[in-house]
Motif scaffolding. Structure first.
Motif: not given
Length: 429
Positions: A99-101, A111-114, A417-418
């Motif tokens: 979702l974001e890096e 990294q923001k990961v779903s 997300y984490k």
């Protein structure tokens, strides 16, 4: 085993299953969903037998005709459940998306990961198709689900879940987490507060049903609840609206399916066009047997039609403006421009779905910015607030909350997300 012990074990098994489910690949999840769809169609005879028992008991207990219709399964509805599972399988996997890096000055890459939410409890009324829909959506998004339908659908729900789990086991063998889909085995009402107190195992609850059910769930739950209490939706016809467009939008919003949560309950009309538009729309609504409840100004404009068409018309009470009718009943009010419409909606509405009809972009922008609802429309019907209509595929519900999901909830809304950090030995100084 006590009810508390039984439900605690159910939730513990679901938590373990959610962790195993989160490790499945997209291909494995899709293979299971396709196998589940085939199993529902192949198991039609078993499903119809279980549903016939539910229908017989519900009829004997005096369940209303509308609820009996929701409870009833037939070949077409079973095929629709299977089709829904195939559609979910065809959707992109919502898990594992970056979702974001960002890279920090010290070289640490973030990294923001779903990720899946975990264990989701779905509480709903007499609609067995929700069992397949909810279980399929939760499965694709990597969540274990605990399903608590109405007591009137217990046999149907258990049969659907059993067929889906057996199909998943056949498709994946021991890699399939058998407790990823579970139905609460008792209709006891005490099961709900017990289940929703198990914060160590249950991550989220989504109730689907009437306002009474949703409020009861929200009041007793110790886990987060995603909800909408009711759908008091509005259409505001501005003084610069195209009258033909306005008429069609109003009729669609009220009459296409009046019993759903995104149907219009209150029509607001700009004072500038009320003398011409109200008789026109009143006549069209009367032809569709809509009962009208109007403020004094609208009442005066509509009364000649009451005499001519025997239209059901009466003064609106203060409580009417807050009411979700789910029926061919409509409130009508004349307002002095867009700001008055916005103020009415924000005061009486339920933050669900509201629309403006106007050819003036500045007026539309004022409405879209000012109305505090999950979905707002310019020159379109409120009936579009739906996961399928939004292109999400299947929908698990609609939320009017402001924290977390808002509006129609599809696969993406069933993930959290984490943050993942990639370093080369960085230390904080």
């Amino acid at each position: 085993m006590t009810l508390t012990e039984q439900l605690t074990e159910l939730a513990r098994q679901a938590k373990a299953a959610s962790r195993a489910l989160g490790l499945l690949s997209t291909a494995e999840k899709n293979a299971c969903l396709l196998a589940m769809a085939e199993a529902l169609e192949a198991g039609e005879a078993d499903l119809l037998e279980a549903n016939a028992e539910d229908m017989a008991l519900a009829t004997a207990q005096g369940l209303r005709p509308a609820m009996l219709d929701r409870l009833r399964l037939d070949s077409a509805r079973i095929r629709a459940m299977a089709r829904g599972l195939r559609e979910v399988a065809a959707l992109p996997d919502p898990v594992g998306r970056v979702l974001e890096e960002r890279v920090r000055p010290n070289g640490l890459r973030l990294q923001k990961v779903s990720v899946p939410i975990g264990v989701i409890v779905i509480i709903y009324e007499a609609r067995p198709n929700v069992t397949a829909d909810a279980a399929g959506l939760c499965f694709k998004s990597g969540n274990a689900t605990i399903l608590r339908g109405g007591r009137e659908a217990q046999r149907s729900n258990e049969c659907i879940a059993r067929l889906m789990v057996s199909a998943g086991q056949a498709a994946l063998g021991p890699r399939f987490p058998a407790h990823a889909i579970q139905v609460v085995p008792t209709p006891d009402r005490e099961a709900i507060p017990i289940l929703l107190s198990l914060t160590s195992y249950v991550d989220l609850c989504i109730p689907r049903g009437g306002e009474g059910l949703i409020r009861a769930v929200a009041d007793c739950s110790k886990v987060p609840v995603i909800k909408h209490y009711k759908g008091v939706c509005h259409v505001y016809v501005d003084g610069e609206a195209d009258p033909d467009m306005a008429e069609q939008i109003v009729l669609n919003a009220k009459c296409q399916r009046p019993a759903v949560c995104n149907a219009m309950e209150t029509l607001l009309v700009d004072r500038r066009i009320a003398p011409s538009f109200l008789p026109r729309i009143g006549r069209a609504l009367a032809q569709r047997k809509v009962q009208l409840r109007a403020d004094p100004e609208a009442l005066q404009a509509l009364q000649p039609l009451q005499r001519e068409l025997a239209m059901e018309l009466r003064p609106a009470s203060e409580q009417d403006w807050y009411t979700e009718y789910n029926d061919l009943i409509l409130n009508v009010r004349v307002v002095d421009g867009v700001q008055a419409a916005v103020e009415h909606i924000n005061h009486y509405g339920s933050a669900h779905s509201d629309a403006i009809v106007t050819s003036n972009e500045a007026t539309a922008r004022q409405f879209l910015a000012g109305v505090d609802s999950a979905a707002v429309y310019w020159n379109a019907s409120t009936r579009f607030t739906d996961g399928g209509e939004f292109g999400m595929g299947a929908e698990i519900g609609i939320s009017t909350d402001k924290v977390g999901a808002r509006g129609p909830m599809g696969l993406e809304e069933l993930t959290s997300y984490k943050w993942i950090g990639f370093g080369q030995g960085q230390l904080r100084t």
